[in-house]
Design a protein around this motif. Structure first.
Motif, PDB file in Angstrom:
ATOM      1  N   VAL A 347      -0.612   1.638  -7.463  1.00 19.42           N
ATOM      2  CA  VAL A 347       0.138   1.518  -6.210  1.00 19.42           C
ATOM      3  C   VAL A 347      -0.658   2.231  -5.118  1.00 19.42           C
ATOM      4  CG1 VAL A 347       2.272   2.118  -5.013  1.00 19.42           C
ATOM      5  CG2 VAL A 347       2.340   1.439  -7.425  1.00 19.42           C
ATOM      6  N   PRO A 348      -0.881   1.580  -3.967  1.00 21.20           N
ATOM      7  CA  PRO A 348      -1.671   2.207  -2.900  1.00 21.20           C
ATOM      8  C   PRO A 348      -1.051   3.528  -2.434  1.00 21.20           C
ATOM      9  CG  PRO A 348      -1.335  -0.129  -2.455  1.00 21.20           C
ATOM     10  CD  PRO A 348      -0.453   0.218  -3.609  1.00 21.20           C
ATOM     11  N   ASN A 349      -1.894   4.462  -2.028  1.00 23.35           N
ATOM     12  CA  ASN A 349      -1.420   5.734  -1.487  1.00 23.35           C
ATOM     13  C   ASN A 349      -1.038   5.584  -0.022  1.00 23.35           C
ATOM     14  OD1 ASN A 349      -1.959   7.155  -3.906  1.00 23.35           O
ATOM     15  ND2 ASN A 349      -4.125   7.334  -3.345  1.00 23.35           N
ATOM     16  N   ASN A 350      -0.202   6.496   0.431  1.00 23.44           N
ATOM     17  CA  ASN A 350       0.151   6.606   1.858  1.00 23.44           C
ATOM     18  C   ASN A 350       0.688   5.311   2.440  1.00 23.44           C
ATOM     19  OD1 ASN A 350      -0.806   9.308   1.859  1.00 23.44           O
ATOM     20  ND2 ASN A 350      -2.894   8.583   2.178  1.00 23.44           N
ATOM     21  N   LEU A 351       1.587   4.670   1.722  1.00 22.54           N
ATOM     22  CA  LEU A 351       2.245   3.488   2.273  1.00 22.54           C
ATOM     23  C   LEU A 351       3.160   3.907   3.424  1.00 22.54           C
ATOM     24  CD1 LEU A 351       3.138   1.692  -1.082  1.00 22.54           C
ATOM     25  CD2 LEU A 351       1.498   0.899   0.634  1.00 22.54           C
ATOM     26  N   PRO A 352       3.342   3.065   4.442  1.00 21.60           N
ATOM     27  CA  PRO A 352       4.161   3.436   5.605  1.00 21.60           C
ATOM     28  C   PRO A 352       5.598   3.793   5.210  1.00 21.60           C
ATOM     29  CG  PRO A 352       2.875   1.469   6.075  1.00 21.60           C
ATOM     30  CD  PRO A 352       2.720   1.736   4.614  1.00 21.60           C
ATOM     31  N   PRO A 353       6.116   4.947   5.619  1.00 21.15           N
ATOM     32  CA  PRO A 353       7.486   5.352   5.284  1.00 21.15           C
ATOM     33  C   PRO A 353       8.561   4.417   5.826  1.00 21.15           C
ATOM     34  CG  PRO A 353       6.196   7.223   6.076  1.00 21.15           C
ATOM     35  CD  PRO A 353       5.391   5.994   6.353  1.00 21.15           C
ATOM     36  N   SER A 354       8.181   3.566   6.782  1.00 22.61           N
ATOM     37  CA  SER A 354       9.137   2.638   7.393  1.00 22.61           C
ATOM     38  C   SER A 354       9.438   1.423   6.516  1.00 22.61           C
ATOM     39  CB  SER A 354       8.593   2.159   8.735  1.00 22.61           C
ATOM     40  OG  SER A 354       7.287   1.592   8.574  1.00 22.61           O
ATOM     41  N   LEU A 355       8.698   1.250   5.410  1.00 18.78           N
ATOM     42  CA  LEU A 355       8.838   0.050   4.581  1.00 18.78           C
ATOM     43  C   LEU A 355      10.258  -0.122   4.043  1.00 18.78           C
ATOM     44  CD1 LEU A 355       5.594  -0.181   2.393  1.00 18.78           C
ATOM     45  CD2 LEU A 355       6.265  -1.636   4.303  1.00 18.78           C
ATOM     46  N   GLN A 356      10.718  -1.394   4.090  1.00 21.77           N
ATOM     47  CA  GLN A 356      12.002  -1.765   3.496  1.00 21.77           C
ATOM     48  C   GLN A 356      11.827  -2.744   2.339  1.00 21.77           C
ATOM     49  OE1 GLN A 356      14.717  -3.160   6.543  1.00 21.77           O
ATOM     50  NE2 GLN A 356      14.264  -1.425   7.882  1.00 21.77           N
ATOM     51  N   LYS A 357      10.736  -3.527   2.371  1.00 14.89           N
ATOM     52  CA  LYS A 357      10.455  -4.484   1.303  1.00 14.89           C
ATOM     53  C   LYS A 357       8.982  -4.363   0.914  1.00 14.89           C
ATOM     54  CE  LYS A 357      13.932  -7.782   2.960  1.00 14.89           C
ATOM     55  NZ  LYS A 357      14.196  -9.171   3.416  1.00 14.89           N
ATOM     56  N   LEU A 358       8.741  -4.180  -0.386  1.00  8.95           N
ATOM     57  CA  LEU A 358       7.370  -4.013  -0.869  1.00  8.95           C
ATOM     58  C   LEU A 358       7.149  -4.926  -2.071  1.00  8.95           C
ATOM     59  CD1 LEU A 358       4.623  -2.581  -0.958  1.00  8.95           C
ATOM     60  CD2 LEU A 358       5.719  -0.747  -2.280  1.00  8.95           C
ATOM     61  N   TYR A 359       6.148  -5.788  -1.950  1.00  2.85           N
ATOM     62  CA  TYR A 359       5.831  -6.764  -2.999  1.00  2.85           C
ATOM     63  C   TYR A 359       4.500  -6.393  -3.648  1.00  2.85           C
ATOM     64  CZ  TYR A 359       9.427  -9.515  -0.627  1.00  2.85           C
ATOM     65  OH  TYR A 359      10.617  -9.932  -0.066  1.00  2.85           O
ATOM     66  N   LEU A 360       4.570  -5.930  -4.902  1.00  5.62           N
ATOM     67  CA  LEU A 360       3.372  -5.566  -5.662  1.00  5.62           C
ATOM     68  C   LEU A 360       3.294  -6.345  -6.970  1.00  5.62           C
ATOM     69  CD1 LEU A 360       3.471  -1.720  -5.053  1.00  5.62           C
ATOM     70  CD2 LEU A 360       1.542  -3.205  -4.468  1.00  5.62           C
ATOM     71  N   ASN A 361       4.089  -7.374  -7.096  1.00  9.42           N
ATOM     72  CA  ASN A 361       4.111  -8.166  -8.316  1.00  9.42           C
ATOM     73  C   ASN A 361       2.803  -8.945  -8.485  1.00  9.42           C
ATOM     74  OD1 ASN A 361       5.699  -9.183  -5.956  1.00  9.42           O
ATOM     75  ND2 ASN A 361       5.501 -11.141  -6.992  1.00  9.42           N
ATOM     76  N   GLY A 362       2.457  -9.206  -9.746  1.00  2.42           N
ATOM     77  CA  GLY A 362       1.262  -9.989 -10.032  1.00  2.42           C
ATOM     78  C   GLY A 362      -0.043  -9.254  -9.821  1.00  2.42           C
ATOM     79  N   ASN A 363      -0.062  -7.937 -10.052  1.00  6.06           N
ATOM     80  CA  ASN A 363      -1.300  -7.172  -9.963  1.00  6.06           C
ATOM     81  C   ASN A 363      -1.709  -6.675 -11.350  1.00  6.06           C
ATOM     82  OD1 ASN A 363      -2.436  -6.579  -7.053  1.00  6.06           O
ATOM     83  ND2 ASN A 363      -0.205  -6.695  -6.824  1.00  6.06           N
ATOM     84  N   GLN A 364      -2.507  -5.613 -11.399  1.00  9.62           N
ATOM     85  CA  GLN A 364      -3.000  -5.065 -12.666  1.00  9.62           C
ATOM     86  C   GLN A 364      -2.545  -3.616 -12.858  1.00  9.62           C
ATOM     87  OE1 GLN A 364      -4.906  -7.068 -14.772  1.00  9.62           O
ATOM     88  NE2 GLN A 364      -4.504  -8.687 -13.274  1.00  9.62           N
ATOM     89  N   ILE A 365      -1.441  -3.260 -12.256  1.00 12.18           N
ATOM     90  CA  ILE A 365      -0.943  -1.881 -12.327  1.00 12.18           C
ATOM     91  C   ILE A 365      -0.477  -1.567 -13.740  1.00 12.18           C
ATOM     92  CG2 ILE A 365       0.812  -0.287 -11.439  1.00 12.18           C
ATOM     93  CD1 ILE A 365       0.820  -2.031  -8.853  1.00 12.18           C
ATOM     94  N   SER A 366      -0.957  -0.452 -14.283  1.00 16.90           N
ATOM     95  CA  SER A 366      -0.637  -0.109 -15.677  1.00 16.90           C
ATOM     96  C   SER A 366       0.285   1.102 -15.790  1.00 16.90           C
ATOM     97  CB  SER A 366      -1.918   0.145 -16.466  1.00 16.90           C
ATOM     98  OG  SER A 366      -2.650   1.219 -15.894  1.00 16.90           O
ATOM     99  N   ALA A 367       0.305   1.956 -14.773  1.00 19.90           N
ATOM    100  CA  ALA A 367       1.116   3.171 -14.855  1.00 19.90           C
ATOM    101  C   ALA A 367       1.749   3.503 -13.514  1.00 19.90           C
ATOM    102  CB  ALA A 367       0.253   4.340 -15.329  1.00 19.90           C
ATOM    103  N   LEU A 368       2.942   4.109 -13.572  1.00 19.57           N
ATOM    104  CA  LEU A 368       3.619   4.621 -12.379  1.00 19.57           C
ATOM    105  C   LEU A 368       3.790   6.122 -12.564  1.00 19.57           C
ATOM    106  CD1 LEU A 368       6.368   1.895 -11.770  1.00 19.57           C
ATOM    107  CD2 LEU A 368       4.143   2.090 -10.674  1.00 19.57           C
TER     108      LEU A 368
END
Length: 471
Positions: A347-368
């Motif tokens: 997951v990218p760092n320093n995402l804008p705090p104003s976000l209401q909808k975040l789409y990260l589906n279909g990537n290669q993320i293995s851990a949270l």
């Protein structure tokens, strides 16, 4: 003559205001139509010539559908204002019309919309719409026009669609100087190679707000191409072979414009989004930017910092592997971020705090990891499905106190740590189906915070049993 009865082979409503003669292999428009008719449906027939009886006046007819017939031409005066004085909308789509002759619509002062898409039109006579002062919309999509038609008499024209034709020179004729009300132009799917300083010059007196020139062959844009369109709010340039330098050239003409929405999907960026690309748009009011289906590889530091009013950013399916920690710096108004279907491993760092909808589906993320979303207290929708998530630390979702929906479908999750869902106080939808979860430890406390939950999907996991007190 006009009669107060429904024509044979047609269906009418009780008031005889709607006459439907669709799909009956009719060769002509019925000679006898009720005077009260307002809507006439004649689609899916075998009509070759359009004839409205000169002996019949239809004072209330406003809409005529003649789509999907075999009309090859419009002979003299097929639509006469003295016969159909109130005709407002005319549909002639999917026919075989090749030429729009001179003054084909006689005294049609009430005509506002004409639909001629999917014909064989190669030529439009300059005075074809001589007697139609009220026309606001003309749709000529999917024909064989090779140039922009001359429509100088249409002072009321607002929308012109000439998409999917054979236009190679998109320069607008001098007559367009007088079309001050035109605000919506569709030119996509043509054979356009270049937009130069003269292309839109004759639109400088107009009120063009929306312009679409996507899916053509544009590989060159002059610095002054868009300078004439000072009122433009929406521009679609996607699916053209434009490089980042071409893009920068194009943006010169948009400096100080009213641009709100920009679509540059599927262009040629050479693997990188230059940090300076959007500096030229810093004084616009752009709120929506779509760049999906590009091949950017990485997002540099402060890549969009000058777009301070940006609300929606679509970077989906852009082959992104890396995002700089300061890539989204300055996007203080951003509420929707699409990063789905990329190659991100975290997951990218320093995402804008104003976000209401975040789409990260279909990537290669293995851990949270713990506190991954800690600063996103306004986030309401989070899509993480279709990744490779197998590790969830118990404070991974800490701080997501406004989250209403989380989508974790189709991952490799096998364990749900005890405090994982503590922040989900307003969550109403939790999707965990198609994972490897085999048990829910301390289930009664795991779901305890989710008093608002309405939908839970844990199908297609590895459960062998479930505690009665889990929920």
């Amino acid at each position: 003559m006009a009669e107060d009865v429904c024509p044979k082979k047609c269906f009418c409503n009780k008031q005889l205001t709607s006459v439907n003669c669709e799909g009956h292999k009719l060769l002509n428009v019925p000679d006898r139509l009720p005077k009260s008719v307002e809507k006439l449906y004649m689609t899916q027939n075998n009509i070759i010539h359009v004839n409205f009886s000169a002996n019949v006046i239809l004072p209330n007819l406003r809409y005529v559908w003649l789509d999907n017939n075999k009309i090859a031409g419009l002979q003299a005066n097929p639509f006469d204002g003295s016969i159909v004085p109130k005709l407002s909308k005319l549909y002639l789509r999917n026919n075989k019309i090749s030429v729009i002759e001179s003054r084909i619509f006689v005294n049609m002062s009430s005509l506002t919309q004409v639909y001629l898409s999917n014909n064989d039109i190669q030529k439009l006579e300059p005075d074809a719409f001589e007697d139609t002062p009220s026309v606001q919309l003309i749709n000529l999509d999917s024909n064989y026009l090779s140039e922009i038609p001359r429509l100088g008499k249409l002072k009321s024209l607002k929308s012109l669609y000439i998409q999917a034709n054979q236009i190679s020179n998109p320069t607008f004729p001098d007559e367009f100087k007088d079309l001050k009300k035109i605000n919506d132009i569709g030119l996509s799917n043509n054979a356009i190679r270049k937009l130069d300083d003269l292309t839109f010059r004759n639109l400088q007196n107009s009120d063009v707000r929306k312009l679409e020139v996507s899916r053509s062959k544009i590989d060159e844009i002059s610095t002054g191409a868009f300078k004439w369109l000072k009122n433009i709010t929406s521009l679609k340039l996607g699916y053209n072979p434009l490089t980042s330098s071409d893009l920068e050239m194009a943006f010169h003409g948009l400096v100080g414009s009213s641009l709100v929405s920009l679509n540059i999907d599927n262009i040629t960026l050479g693997g990188v989004l230059p940090s300076s690309t959007f500096q030229l748009l810093q004084n616009t009011s752009i709120t929506t930017l779509s760049m999906k289906n590009n091949k950017m590889s990485s997002i540099p530091q402060k890549g969009f910092a000058n777009l301070k009013k940006l609300i929606s950013l679509d970077l989906s399916a852009a082959n992104i592997f890396k995002i700089d920690d300061s890539a989204f710096e300055g996007l203080d108004a951003l509420t929707r971020l699409f990063l789905n279907d990329n190659q991100l491993s975290q997951v990218p760092n320093n995402l804008p705090p104003s976000l209401q909808k975040l789409y990260l589906n279909g990537n290669q993320i293995s851990a949270l990891k713990d506190n991954t979303f800690m600063k996103l207290s306004k986030l309401q929708l989070l899509y993480l499905g279709g990744n490779k998530i197998h590790q969830l630390e118990q404070d991974a979702f800490y701080g997501l106190t406004s989250l209403k929906k989380i989508h974790l479908v189709d991952n490799k999750i096998h364990t749900l740590p005890g405090r994982l869902f503590e922040s989900f106080v307003v969550l109403d939808s939790l999707e965990l189906n198609r994972n490897n979860i085999n048990q829910i430890p301390n289930g009664d406390s795991l779901f305890a915070s989710m008093a608002s939950l309405l939908y839970l999907n844990m199908a297609d996991n590895a459960f062998s049993s479930c505690s009665f007190g889990t929920f």
